[in-house]
Design a protein around this motif. Sequence first.
Motif, mmCIF file in Angstrom:
data_model
loop_
_atom_site.group_PDB
_atom_site.id
_atom_site.type_symbol
_atom_site.label_atom_id
_atom_site.label_comp_id
_atom_site.label_asym_id
_atom_site.label_seq_id
_atom_site.Cartn_x
_atom_site.Cartn_y
_atom_site.Cartn_z
ATOM 1 N N ARG A 79 0.810 -1.288 -0.179
ATOM 2 C CA ARG A 79 0.044 0.052 -0.050
ATOM 3 C C ARG A 79 0.745 1.109 0.092
ATOM 4 O O ARG A 79 0.187 2.465 -0.154
ATOM 5 C CB ARG A 79 -0.959 -0.088 1.121
ATOM 6 N N THR A 80 2.125 1.291 0.295
ATOM 7 C CA THR A 80 3.001 2.286 0.386
ATOM 8 C C THR A 80 4.034 2.379 -0.662
ATOM 9 O O THR A 80 5.194 1.732 -0.315
ATOM 10 C CB THR A 80 3.599 2.639 1.601
ATOM 11 N N PRO A 81 3.953 2.711 -1.982
ATOM 12 C CA PRO A 81 4.918 2.688 -2.960
ATOM 13 C C PRO A 81 6.216 3.492 -2.603
ATOM 14 O O PRO A 81 7.144 3.463 -2.859
ATOM 15 C CB PRO A 81 4.234 3.212 -4.110
ATOM 16 N N VAL A 82 5.933 4.564 -1.510
ATOM 17 C CA VAL A 82 7.117 5.484 -1.090
ATOM 18 C C VAL A 82 8.075 4.608 -0.576
ATOM 19 O O VAL A 82 8.985 4.706 -0.642
ATOM 20 C CB VAL A 82 6.450 6.523 -0.117
ATOM 21 N N GLY A 111 20.087 12.044 -12.835
ATOM 22 C CA GLY A 111 20.202 12.742 -11.622
ATOM 23 C C GLY A 111 20.145 11.728 -10.305
ATOM 24 O O GLY A 111 20.011 10.586 -10.480
ATOM 25 N N THR A 112 20.612 12.408 -9.358
ATOM 26 C CA THR A 112 20.685 11.699 -7.973
ATOM 27 C C THR A 112 19.398 11.985 -7.079
ATOM 28 O O THR A 112 18.806 12.692 -7.044
ATOM 29 C CB THR A 112 22.010 11.832 -7.276
ATOM 30 N N VAL A 113 18.854 10.643 -6.780
ATOM 31 C CA VAL A 113 17.574 10.939 -6.182
ATOM 32 C C VAL A 113 17.819 11.443 -4.605
ATOM 33 O O VAL A 113 18.541 10.648 -3.971
ATOM 34 C CB VAL A 113 16.763 9.434 -5.976
ATOM 35 N N LYS A 114 17.004 12.177 -4.402
ATOM 36 C CA LYS A 114 17.085 12.834 -3.045
ATOM 37 C C LYS A 114 15.968 12.506 -2.018
ATOM 38 O O LYS A 114 16.042 12.332 -0.817
ATOM 39 C CB LYS A 114 17.185 14.458 -3.190
ATOM 40 N N ALA A 115 14.720 12.481 -2.891
ATOM 41 C CA ALA A 115 13.410 11.764 -1.993
ATOM 42 C C ALA A 115 12.603 11.269 -2.643
ATOM 43 O O ALA A 115 12.841 11.344 -4.170
ATOM 44 C CB ALA A 115 12.806 13.014 -1.421
ATOM 45 N N VAL A 116 11.522 10.481 -2.173
ATOM 46 C CA VAL A 116 10.471 9.944 -2.893
ATOM 47 C C VAL A 116 9.315 10.542 -2.392
ATOM 48 O O VAL A 116 8.940 10.563 -1.230
ATOM 49 C CB VAL A 116 10.516 8.285 -2.623
#
Length: 146
Positions: A79-82, A111-116
């Motif tokens: 339920r939480t893709p984050v 790019g570098t992922v900082k957050a979802v």
Amino acid sequence: MTKIDPTFYLKNQQPKTASNGTLGKDDFLKILMAQLQNQNPLDPMKDKEFVSQMTQFSSLEQMTNMSESFQNYMNSQNRTPVVQYSSLIGKQVTYPVKDEETGMVDHQAEGTVKAVSQSNGQTNLELEDGSSVAVEEITKVSNEED
């Protein structure tokens, strides 16, 4: 000689609503209790048999509880893709950049992922340069040093 309680007769038992044909822990406990109540007083159940059956019951109950807990955990993760995509934080991602006029892919960007983040059912990766990319658009994931 003692009489058997008529409620234990199969014809007097309530039909089960579950149609999977498996016995649960409640069924096992009922069978064990019926066995204890109807044992021959001159030849009672041996201690080893009783301990063995109680051990089986305890194991069954623990497996059932563990299975339910694991199922609840899996449901919460789905339920939480984050949470599912949080492992991408700190990773280098590659994604297509489309030409605004034609809508065709112009080039690939990194790019570098900082957050979802998630909003309106869409999961996005927020990059260090401030841009945001939908996870469906990612074509490559690698470590920063690659």
